[in-house]
Design a protein around this motif. Sequence first.
Motif: not given
Length: 374
Positions: A22-24, A43-49, A186-187, A200-204
């Motif tokens: 249950c990752l998220n 689904r695993v949310s972007s903010q979680c990872w 991450f901005g 932010a330079a990275a987009s998840f």
Amino acid sequence: MSNAYTNTRIEYHILQSFPVTCLNRDDVGAPKTAVVGGVTRARVSSQCWKRQVRLAMKELGLPMGTRTKLIGLLIARKCKELGASDEQAKACGQVIEKIFIKEEKKAKGKKKEQEVEEVAATDDDNDTLLFLSPREVEIIAGAFHENGFSSEGVITAKEQKKQAAELAKLIGKPDEAVNAVDIALFGRMVAKAADMNVEAAASFAHAISTHRVSNEVEFFTALDDLQTEPGSAHMGSLEFNSATYYRYVSLDLGQLVQTLGEEDLKKAIAAFTQALFVAVPNARQTTQSGASPWEFARVLVRKGQRLQVPFETPVPKSRDGGYLQPSIKELKGYLDKKEKLYSSLFGKLGSYDWGEDEAFSIDALIAKLQSHVQ
């Protein structure tokens, strides 16, 4: 200034399989899901990872920022390091903290004016979690140091917006590099001081399963070591699932250089890739340990718009019953097809498949990615 990496991105297309996990969790403790292509996916949310990636990067030796509502405590600690007394440090911290208080709480009943000030100075209801780099903390505390740690006169405007603007000027010019890799990646958004904003330079993307998933329920009991009667002392249930996830992450090298500068670009690429590789969401790790690594990744270096694989049609089980091999096939096929259709607009500078050739390690992948920058 010119930026040779404008519109150049590293795109990570990652497949990662997890068994019972249950990752998220959502608000009722169940694994998060989403409907994609008309079917339910894990689904695993972007903010979680993203958070796990940021935490992993802290172990890799690059300068990192501090993201906190307790900015006053952060500044007070640095002021103490520079020689301030406890009272001076606390007062300096409160000056900075008040700037970012969203709204002073109204006094209840007949509180004295002094009590109201104390509430405003210690309120947790800040405008947002504030992200500051080590250099920025040093600059702010250094300004107090130059002023004899007086909490008057460092930032003189009365209105919060003006105070925040003064703070942004104090920190430095907008074109100065920020010496915190996580802020660059991450901005940062500061509503009251736009000059402090960092793109932010990275987009998840949210990680989704490549196939249909149904959450399952685990019923469990717990025994009391001191009980004398037979039977369980506690009963409960937990939801879980298992899935092959597709993770899409894009790293904008042009934006990273604009924020961080070119000096640490290779180190940033290495640390970010390593963190992506090792980071795993930490929900229920003691009871449903999710410790599965990447299974396959195609990593592209491209110029042009970002390109994500939608997996709109859920992949079928393979003949052996798993989803990984069909997912690899779909991922490769989709990207190969889009490369042909995009033609010159695909802008490929490099393409690297990881996970099938045992001689091509994660270190070798990082070296290939670093070869695209000076």
